[in-house]
Design an enzyme around this catalytic site. Sequence first.
Site, PDB file in Angstrom:
ATOM      1  N   TYR A 107      -1.538  -8.559  16.968  1.00 36.15           N
ATOM      2  CA  TYR A 107      -1.827  -7.532  15.967  1.00 36.15           C
ATOM      3  C   TYR A 107      -2.976  -6.643  16.421  1.00 36.15           C
ATOM      4  O   TYR A 107      -2.881  -5.409  16.372  1.00 36.15           O
ATOM      5  CB  TYR A 107      -2.166  -8.219  14.645  1.00 36.15           C
ATOM      6  CG  TYR A 107      -2.383  -7.288  13.480  1.00 36.15           C
ATOM      7  CD1 TYR A 107      -1.333  -6.556  12.943  1.00 36.15           C
ATOM      8  CD2 TYR A 107      -3.639  -7.162  12.891  1.00 36.15           C
ATOM      9  CE1 TYR A 107      -1.522  -5.712  11.859  1.00 36.15           C
ATOM     10  CE2 TYR A 107      -3.844  -6.325  11.808  1.00 36.15           C
ATOM     11  CZ  TYR A 107      -2.782  -5.602  11.297  1.00 36.15           C
ATOM     12  OH  TYR A 107      -2.991  -4.764  10.211  1.00 36.15           O
ATOM     13  N   SER A 114      -6.477  -0.727  11.257  1.00 38.52           N
ATOM     14  CA  SER A 114      -7.027  -1.943  10.676  1.00 38.52           C
ATOM     15  C   SER A 114      -8.424  -2.161  11.235  1.00 38.52           C
ATOM     16  O   SER A 114      -8.766  -1.631  12.301  1.00 38.52           O
ATOM     17  CB  SER A 114      -6.144  -3.145  11.030  1.00 38.52           C
ATOM     18  OG  SER A 114      -6.754  -4.371  10.673  1.00 38.52           O
ATOM     19  N   THR A 131      -2.790  -5.884  -0.284  1.00 39.79           N
ATOM     20  CA  THR A 131      -1.479  -5.336   0.031  1.00 39.79           C
ATOM     21  C   THR A 131      -0.522  -6.506   0.233  1.00 39.79           C
ATOM     22  O   THR A 131      -0.866  -7.656  -0.003  1.00 39.79           O
ATOM     23  CB  THR A 131      -1.550  -4.494   1.315  1.00 39.79           C
ATOM     24  OG1 THR A 131      -1.875  -5.360   2.416  1.00 39.79           O
ATOM     25  CG2 THR A 131      -2.617  -3.416   1.202  1.00 39.79           C
ATOM     26  N   LYS A 171      -3.067  -2.598  17.258  1.00 37.45           N
ATOM     27  CA  LYS A 171      -3.941  -1.706  16.496  1.00 37.45           C
ATOM     28  C   LYS A 171      -4.981  -1.024  17.389  1.00 37.45           C
ATOM     29  O   LYS A 171      -5.312   0.148  17.174  1.00 37.45           O
ATOM     30  CB  LYS A 171      -4.614  -2.475  15.354  1.00 37.45           C
ATOM     31  CG  LYS A 171      -3.655  -2.921  14.264  1.00 37.45           C
ATOM     32  CD  LYS A 171      -2.963  -1.728  13.609  1.00 37.45           C
ATOM     33  CE  LYS A 171      -2.060  -2.123  12.469  1.00 37.45           C
ATOM     34  NZ  LYS A 171      -1.429  -0.938  11.810  1.00 37.45           N
ATOM     35  N   LEU A 205       0.814  -1.207   0.000  1.00 36.11           N
ATOM     36  CA  LEU A 205       0.000   0.000   0.000  1.00 36.11           C
ATOM     37  C   LEU A 205       0.851   1.262   0.000  1.00 36.11           C
ATOM     38  O   LEU A 205       0.490   2.255  -0.639  1.00 36.11           O
ATOM     39  CB  LEU A 205      -0.936  -0.007   1.214  1.00 36.11           C
ATOM     40  CG  LEU A 205      -1.839   1.214   1.379  1.00 36.11           C
ATOM     41  CD1 LEU A 205      -2.746   1.395   0.170  1.00 36.11           C
ATOM     42  CD2 LEU A 205      -2.658   1.099   2.656  1.00 36.11           C
TER      43      LEU A 205
END
Length: 281
Positions: A148, A135, A183, A152, A14
């Site tokens: 993750y 995200s 991506t 985030k 991206l």
Amino acid sequence: MSKVILVTGAGRGLGTDIAREALAAGHQVVATGRRPEEVEKSLGGPQVDLLVTKLDVTNPDDAEGAALAAVDRFGRIDVLINNAGNLFTGYFEEISPAQMRRQFETNLFGPMNVTRAVLPIMRRQRAGHVITITSTAGLVGMEFTSAYAASKFAEEGWMESLRYDVEPYGIHTTIVEPGYFRTELLVDGSTNWPELSIDDYAPRTAPRIEGMKSLNGKQPGDPAKLARALLTIADQEKPLQRFVAGTDAIDAAEAKAKELLAQAEASRELGDSLAHDDTTV
């Protein structure tokens, strides 16, 4: 109007799309990455409106150097797009403490490092825009994504609060919550698998990893379209404070909002009672 846009993680995925679309739209671009030669190659070589500079977001000195190089070349920084990130995936007990820390170093402290280097420039300008890509996992916790999602969710809380810190100086903030886009997040080097192995999780871990690998390149979202959408937001007089990007992300956000409202209502009787002191002497 042409802007000076600094993009992190511009060497692939991206980040490359954002830098390429920004150049095509007539902006001046500071494209950064850990390997500048790869960043420049991915963007088609040297260009008048392009500055390529080294930036490992986990290194505060790199962040300071990139911000200074941008001002030396173009005189200002109008937009910072915090794009660089990676994915440590796995069940919580199988993700090592070191992996968890590395996840936060890149996904949370990394954009903090870069933003900390850029904000003094924007404050002097009394203008600027910080766009941070989080995200859907920053809104909704999911199986196999505890590290993750934690990074985030933390990034979202930081950005929501940062808005109030910098608004008085003419600086806007936008949180971007993409769903599944094509991506390079799921390629080796961006995705990191769990270091530990626990027998109880083994029957679930292997299928999860294979499922994620098979998804790479088949995600529904078009990253070039997302890049153009980000440039549209950067041009808004009053930019969106939160951009939920993609039909899947919008569906997830709506479901989470309904769930939160339902849980708030279910908590009402017990929660409201905590505000009253019923103690008698």
